[in-house]
Design an enzyme around this catalytic site. Structure first.
Site, PDB file in Angstrom:
ATOM      1  N   TRP A   1       0.802  -1.220   0.000  1.00 12.51           N
ATOM      2  CA  TRP A   1       0.000   0.000   0.000  1.00 12.51           C
ATOM      3  C   TRP A   1       0.840   1.279   0.000  1.00 12.51           C
ATOM      4  O   TRP A   1       0.301   2.360  -0.163  1.00 12.51           O
ATOM      5  CB  TRP A   1      -0.871  -0.002   1.271  1.00 12.51           C
ATOM      6  CG  TRP A   1      -0.066  -0.414   2.472  1.00 12.51           C
ATOM      7  CD1 TRP A   1      -0.004  -1.672   3.005  1.00 12.51           C
ATOM      8  CD2 TRP A   1       0.846   0.376   3.239  1.00 12.51           C
ATOM      9  NE1 TRP A   1       0.885  -1.705   4.063  1.00 12.51           N
ATOM     10  CE2 TRP A   1       1.418  -0.460   4.221  1.00 12.51           C
ATOM     11  CE3 TRP A   1       1.245   1.715   3.193  1.00 12.51           C
ATOM     12  CZ2 TRP A   1       2.368  -0.002   5.145  1.00 12.51           C
ATOM     13  CZ3 TRP A   1       2.183   2.165   4.113  1.00 12.51           C
ATOM     14  CH2 TRP A   1       2.737   1.315   5.077  1.00 12.51           C
ATOM     15  N   ASN A   2       2.152   1.185   0.229  1.00  9.04           N
ATOM     16  CA  ASN A   2       2.876   2.440   0.525  1.00  9.04           C
ATOM     17  C   ASN A   2       3.022   3.365  -0.692  1.00  9.04           C
ATOM     18  O   ASN A   2       2.972   4.575  -0.547  1.00  9.04           O
ATOM     19  CB  ASN A   2       4.212   2.169   1.223  1.00  9.04           C
ATOM     20  CG  ASN A   2       5.149   1.297   0.443  1.00  9.04           C
ATOM     21  OD1 ASN A   2       4.729   0.601  -0.482  1.00  9.04           O
ATOM     22  ND2 ASN A   2       6.407   1.315   0.799  1.00  9.04           N
TER      23      ASN A   2
ATOM     24  N   LYS B   1      -2.770  -8.558  -7.101  1.00  3.97           N
ATOM     25  CA  LYS B   1      -3.348  -8.715  -5.764  1.00  3.97           C
ATOM     26  C   LYS B   1      -2.741  -7.570  -4.944  1.00  3.97           C
ATOM     27  O   LYS B   1      -1.580  -7.626  -4.538  1.00  3.97           O
ATOM     28  CB  LYS B   1      -2.970 -10.080  -5.149  1.00  3.97           C
ATOM     29  CG  LYS B   1      -3.578 -10.318  -3.771  1.00  3.97           C
ATOM     30  CD  LYS B   1      -2.703  -9.728  -2.678  1.00  3.97           C
ATOM     31  CE  LYS B   1      -3.249  -9.892  -1.285  1.00  3.97           C
ATOM     32  NZ  LYS B   1      -4.170  -8.801  -0.889  1.00  3.97           N
TER      33      LYS B   1
ATOM     34  N   ALA C   1      -2.648  -4.628  -1.786  1.00  2.64           N
ATOM     35  CA  ALA C   1      -2.850  -4.657  -0.338  1.00  2.64           C
ATOM     36  C   ALA C   1      -4.323  -4.373  -0.027  1.00  2.64           C
ATOM     37  O   ALA C   1      -4.983  -3.591  -0.726  1.00  2.64           O
ATOM     38  CB  ALA C   1      -1.961  -3.626   0.335  1.00  2.64           C
TER      39      ALA C   1
ATOM     40  N   GLY D   1       6.891  -6.066  -0.453  1.00  5.69           N
ATOM     41  CA  GLY D   1       6.249  -6.036   0.855  1.00  5.69           C
ATOM     42  C   GLY D   1       7.202  -6.505   1.929  1.00  5.69           C
ATOM     43  O   GLY D   1       8.416  -6.339   1.814  1.00  5.69           O
ATOM     44  N   SER D   2       6.632  -7.117   2.956  1.00  4.74           N
ATOM     45  CA  SER D   2       7.433  -7.506   4.124  1.00  4.74           C
ATOM     46  C   SER D   2       8.188  -8.806   3.863  1.00  4.74           C
ATOM     47  O   SER D   2       7.842  -9.582   2.972  1.00  4.74           O
ATOM     48  CB  SER D   2       6.509  -7.677   5.329  1.00  4.74           C
ATOM     49  OG  SER D   2       5.633  -8.753   5.085  1.00  4.74           O
TER      50      SER D   2
ATOM     51  N   GLU E   1      10.886  -7.779  -3.721  1.00  9.04           N
ATOM     52  CA  GLU E   1      11.406  -6.499  -3.257  1.00  9.04           C
ATOM     53  C   GLU E   1      10.862  -6.325  -1.850  1.00  9.04           C
ATOM     54  O   GLU E   1       9.698  -6.001  -1.661  1.00  9.04           O
ATOM     55  CB  GLU E   1      10.953  -5.392  -4.214  1.00  9.04           C
ATOM     56  CG  GLU E   1      11.811  -4.153  -4.115  1.00  9.04           C
ATOM     57  CD  GLU E   1      11.303  -3.215  -3.048  1.00  9.04           C
ATOM     58  OE1 GLU E   1      11.784  -3.343  -1.892  1.00  9.04           O
ATOM     59  OE2 GLU E   1      10.449  -2.391  -3.342  1.00  9.04           O
ATOM     60  N   LEU E   2      11.720  -6.606  -0.872  1.00  7.13           N
ATOM     61  CA  LEU E   2      11.240  -6.633   0.518  1.00  7.13           C
ATOM     62  C   LEU E   2      11.727  -5.377   1.243  1.00  7.13           C
ATOM     63  O   LEU E   2      12.005  -4.366   0.621  1.00  7.13           O
ATOM     64  CB  LEU E   2      11.714  -7.933   1.174  1.00  7.13           C
ATOM     65  CG  LEU E   2      11.364  -9.182   0.346  1.00  7.13           C
ATOM     66  CD1 LEU E   2      11.873 -10.438   1.006  1.00  7.13           C
ATOM     67  CD2 LEU E   2       9.868  -9.284   0.078  1.00  7.13           C
TER      68      LEU E   2
ATOM     69  N   CYS F   1      10.417   1.625   1.600  1.00  4.70           N
ATOM     70  CA  CYS F   1      11.457   0.603   1.766  1.00  4.70           C
ATOM     71  C   CYS F   1      12.835   1.224   1.582  1.00  4.70           C
ATOM     72  O   CYS F   1      13.794   0.806   2.209  1.00  4.70           O
ATOM     73  CB  CYS F   1      11.237  -0.543   0.793  1.00  4.70           C
ATOM     74  SG  CYS F   1      10.919   0.005  -0.879  1.00  4.70           S
TER      75      CYS F   1
ATOM     76  N   GLU G   1      13.556  -3.066  10.513  1.00  5.95           N
ATOM     77  CA  GLU G   1      13.093  -1.932   9.728  1.00  5.95           C
ATOM     78  C   GLU G   1      12.018  -1.200  10.526  1.00  5.95           C
ATOM     79  O   GLU G   1      11.111  -1.829  11.064  1.00  5.95           O
ATOM     80  CB  GLU G   1      12.490  -2.453   8.416  1.00  5.95           C
ATOM     81  CG  GLU G   1      11.829  -1.378   7.582  1.00  5.95           C
ATOM     82  CD  GLU G   1      11.338  -1.883   6.226  1.00  5.95           C
ATOM     83  OE1 GLU G   1      10.894  -3.039   6.142  1.00  5.95           O
ATOM     84  OE2 GLU G   1      11.411  -1.110   5.264  1.00  5.95           O
TER      85      GLU G   1
HETATM   86  P1  NDP Z   1       2.760  -7.071   3.907  1.00  7.93           P
HETATM   87  O1  NDP Z   1       4.012  -7.655   3.387  1.00  7.93           O
HETATM   88  O2  NDP Z   1       1.972  -7.881   4.857  1.00  7.93           O
HETATM   89  O3  NDP Z   1       1.805  -6.690   2.672  1.00  7.93           O
HETATM   90  C1  NDP Z   1       2.251  -6.536   1.359  1.00  7.93           C
HETATM   91  C2  NDP Z   1       1.374  -7.341   0.408  1.00  7.93           C
HETATM   92  O4  NDP Z   1       1.571  -8.728   0.654  1.00  7.93           O
HETATM   93  C3  NDP Z   1      -0.114  -7.090   0.580  1.00  7.93           C
HETATM   94  O5  NDP Z   1      -0.734  -7.191  -0.677  1.00  7.93           O
HETATM   95  C4  NDP Z   1      -0.532  -8.228   1.487  1.00  7.93           C
HETATM   96  O6  NDP Z   1      -1.901  -8.515   1.381  1.00  7.93           O
HETATM   97  C5  NDP Z   1       0.314  -9.353   0.950  1.00  7.93           C
HETATM   98  N1  NDP Z   1       0.596 -10.429   1.878  1.00  7.93           N
HETATM   99  C6  NDP Z   1       0.826 -10.356   3.208  1.00  7.93           C
HETATM  100  N2  NDP Z   1       1.108 -11.563   3.704  1.00  7.93           N
HETATM  101  C7  NDP Z   1       1.060 -12.443   2.676  1.00  7.93           C
HETATM  102  C8  NDP Z   1       1.246 -13.844   2.550  1.00  7.93           C
HETATM  103  N3  NDP Z   1       1.568 -14.594   3.603  1.00  7.93           N
HETATM  104  N4  NDP Z   1       1.104 -14.398   1.347  1.00  7.93           N
HETATM  105  C9  NDP Z   1       0.793 -13.654   0.277  1.00  7.93           C
HETATM  106  N5  NDP Z   1       0.593 -12.322   0.322  1.00  7.93           N
HETATM  107  C10 NDP Z   1       0.730 -11.715   1.508  1.00  7.93           C
HETATM  108  O7  NDP Z   1       3.092  -5.675   4.524  1.00  7.93           O
HETATM  109  P2  NDP Z   1       2.303  -4.906   5.699  1.00  7.93           P
HETATM  110  O8  NDP Z   1       1.379  -3.975   5.060  1.00  7.93           O
HETATM  111  O9  NDP Z   1       1.743  -5.815   6.702  1.00  7.93           O
HETATM  112  O10 NDP Z   1       3.512  -4.123   6.364  1.00  7.93           O
HETATM  113  C11 NDP Z   1       4.333  -4.787   7.320  1.00  7.93           C
HETATM  114  C12 NDP Z   1       5.783  -4.383   7.148  1.00  7.93           C
HETATM  115  O11 NDP Z   1       6.241  -4.783   5.860  1.00  7.93           O
HETATM  116  C13 NDP Z   1       6.040  -2.893   7.195  1.00  7.93           C
HETATM  117  O12 NDP Z   1       6.125  -2.425   8.492  1.00  7.93           O
HETATM  118  C14 NDP Z   1       7.347  -2.819   6.434  1.00  7.93           C
HETATM  119  O13 NDP Z   1       8.397  -3.163   7.300  1.00  7.93           O
HETATM  120  C15 NDP Z   1       7.207  -3.896   5.377  1.00  7.93           C
HETATM  121  N6  NDP Z   1       6.740  -3.350   4.082  1.00  7.93           N
HETATM  122  C16 NDP Z   1       7.646  -3.121   3.116  1.00  7.93           C
HETATM  123  C17 NDP Z   1       7.252  -2.564   1.927  1.00  7.93           C
HETATM  124  C18 NDP Z   1       8.209  -2.301   0.845  1.00  7.93           C
HETATM  125  O14 NDP Z   1       8.014  -1.369   0.073  1.00  7.93           O
HETATM  126  N7  NDP Z   1       9.238  -3.123   0.693  1.00  7.93           N
HETATM  127  C19 NDP Z   1       5.872  -2.166   1.683  1.00  7.93           C
HETATM  128  C20 NDP Z   1       4.969  -2.497   2.749  1.00  7.93           C
HETATM  129  C21 NDP Z   1       5.425  -3.051   3.887  1.00  7.93           C
HETATM  130  P3  NDP Z   1      -2.940  -8.002   2.510  1.00  7.93           P
HETATM  131  O15 NDP Z   1      -2.878  -6.520   2.502  1.00  7.93           O
HETATM  132  O16 NDP Z   1      -4.236  -8.552   2.048  1.00  7.93           O
HETATM  133  O17 NDP Z   1      -2.466  -8.576   3.811  1.00  7.93           O
END
Ligand code: NDP
Length: 457
Positions: A133-134, A157, A159, A209-210, A231-232, A265, A362
């Site tokens: 979502w960021n 898919k 957020a 994402g995370s 890209e984490l 990130c 992070e």
């Molecule tokens: P998430 O990694 O949980 O979310 C990112 C995406 O992954 C969303 O679409 C989410 O879906 C999906 N997702 C989450 N868990 C799974 C899974 N097990 N299998 C498949 N898809 C999944 O990030 P959060 O929003 O919870 O943020 C948590 C932390 O992640 C932050 O504090 C930051 O440290 C890191 N982050 C890093 C980002 C980056 O740009 N690299 C961006 C966002 C977060 P859904 O929303 O439906 O859960």
């Protein structure tokens, strides 16, 4: 997490969505697979025309889309407008360059005993993009633009807290003329990702994402022998050496840390300052952080809006409390303003030690950690001390030091005397636990291609 738009500036739920049923997901996958068979045969000229048309539409809808993003995830409206402009630029970049990036690569034919030999890039098929979502538009566009230009079809898919931005993007490509199955938004929760990933019609996946989400998607894809790009997160270092222009370094440090309300990130998160200039830099940096205006993200005079979710704000509060409880010094901020919504005051913390969570984790909010380094070796050791390796910033005018930072920083991106950012022209991605594979540039578009060796005798 429910699929819903919840305004982070007020905490108000504005709209909720039902996730797609298994049957509805199946219909979309069938459409994607069918579409790929014809879409892959379209030429670059046709794809570029559609992509340019999508860029034009997005440009003309900039204000509306920017407001939607600000409403869904709280970035300032100014930042949201810039994000839209960046997406337009990224789409045009791939519309203009995809053909050249994916041109056949000739090989020395006699060396392989052929009359003619070359490598050809061909599309792979439907690719699943799991996005955060960021930067709700940019993260998805930097996947979608190269994927579509390469002849792949995309399944997004997004957020769960940015469903309207996700739907907008799916609709944008269709309105621009791309056939309906080329790019589809799947409103599904993260629990539904595994089934999509295992479906034989989906050939590869990219996730931003995370780390836990990345590990999960990569291990499922690995068990299906499907390629992934990840890209984490990152905990980017920002090193300031004595030769640096301290005022510029301090001003840029603030932007690098609080961009996107601290939720990027590639935000600089750990500020590693040479002892000779530590006090001077710290004074300038803290003064600038204290001067930031926290408030309504729709207001043009606001510098820092709310964090995107209550959970995100809770996480920031906990990681700061952990450091403060173990003896770190909070130089400014360190508290949540008494406002509705999920705001957090820009914060600078010094005297961080390895047992504090802030040292290795992070922090996804406007919190800067300060470290003192006696020399360049110590600065490099601190910079490389986390498990991440996404971006790194170094400030020095000494060419020998510059070369050492470029060579020795363990990161996918190194910016000297500037702030790490993404450009369509530069490859983007990390090493170590920040992920693998690259987005953007010629390298990004080639990630989801079959690089076919052709030998003609
Ligand atoms: P998430 O990694 O949980 O979310 C990112 C995406 O992954 C969303 O679409 C989410 O879906 C999906 N997702 C989450 N868990 C799974 C899974 N097990 N299998 C498949 N898809 C999944 O990030 P959060 O929003 O919870 O943020 C948590 C932390 O992640 C932050 O504090 C930051 O440290 C890191 N982050 C890093 C980002 C980056 O740009 N690299 C961006 C966002 C977060 P859904 O929303 O439906 O859960």
């Amino acid at each position: 997490m429910a699929i819903a738009t919840v305004n982070p500036a007020t905490g108000e739920t504005l709209k909720t969505f039902e996730p797609l049923s298994e049957h509805e997901v199946d219909e979309r996958l069938a459409l994607a697979a069918a579409e790929f068979r014809t879409y892959r045969a379209t030429d670059f000229k046709q794809r570029a025309a559609w992509m340019q048309s999508a860029a034009g539409l997005l440009e003309s809808e900039q204000e509306e889309v920017a407001r939607l993003m600000t409403t869904e995830m709280g970035k300032t409206l100014t930042a949201a407008r810039s994000e839209v402009a960046k997406c337009v630029k990224g789409m045009r970049y791939y519309a203009e360059h995809a053909e050249e990036f994916l041109a056949d690569e000739p090989v020395d034919a006699p060396a392989v005993a052929a009359r003619r030999a070359y490598a050809r890039y061909q599309p792979l098929g439907p690719v699943l993009a799991v996005m955060p979502w960021n930067f709700p538009l940019w993260q998805a566009v930097r996947f979608a633009a190269p994927a579509l230009m390469a002849g792949n079809v995309g399944l997004l898919k997004h957020a769960s807290n940015v469903p309207q931005t996700a739907l907008y993007l799916g609709g944008l490509f269709a309105r621009a003329g791309f056939p309906p199955g080329c790019f589809q938004t799947l409103l599904i929760g993260s629990g539904q990702v595994e089934a999509v990933l295992r479906d034989r019609r989906v050939v590869a996946a990219t996730l931003t994402g995370s780390e836990p989400a990345g590990r999960s998607v990569a291990s499922i894809a690995g068990s299906e022998v499907k390629k992934t790009v990840l890209e984490l997160g990152g905990s980017d270092p920002y090193v300031v050496m004595p030769s640096a222009d301290l005022d510029a370094a301090a001003a840029t440090a603030v932007t690098a840390r609080v961009q996107n309300n601290g939720q990027s990130c590639i935000a600089a998160k750990r500020f590693i300052v040479h002892t000779e200039v530590y006090d001077d830099f710290t004074g300038r940096f803290v003064a600038r952080m204290e001067a930031l205006r926290v408030g309504d993200p729709m207001d043009d005079s606001t510098d820092v809006g709310p964090l995107a979710t209550r959970q995100g704000r809770d996480d920031v509060e906990k990681i700061v409390a952990d450091a403060a409880g173990r003896g770190a010094r909070v130089l400014c901020g360190g508290w949540s303003p008494d406002l509705p919504g999920w705001f957090y005051q820009p914060t600078v913390i010094a005297d961080i030690t390895p047992e504090m969570r802030l040292f290795g984790e992070e922090v996804f909010g406007p919190v800067a950690s300060l470290y003192r380094a006696g020399d360049i070796d110590e600065a490099l050791a601190l910079a490389n001390a986390t498990s991440f390796g996404l971006g790194a910033n170094a400030w020095t005018t000494d060419p020998v030091e510059q070369e050492r930072f470029v060579t020795e920083l363990e990161a996918g991106l190194v910016f000297v005397n500037g702030m790490v950012t993404s450009y369509p022209e530069l490859p983007f991605g990390g090493v170590r636990n920040s992920g693998y594979g690259r987005e953007l540039s010629a390298h990004g578009i080639r990630e989801f291609c079959n690089l076919k060796a052709v030998w003609i005798g």
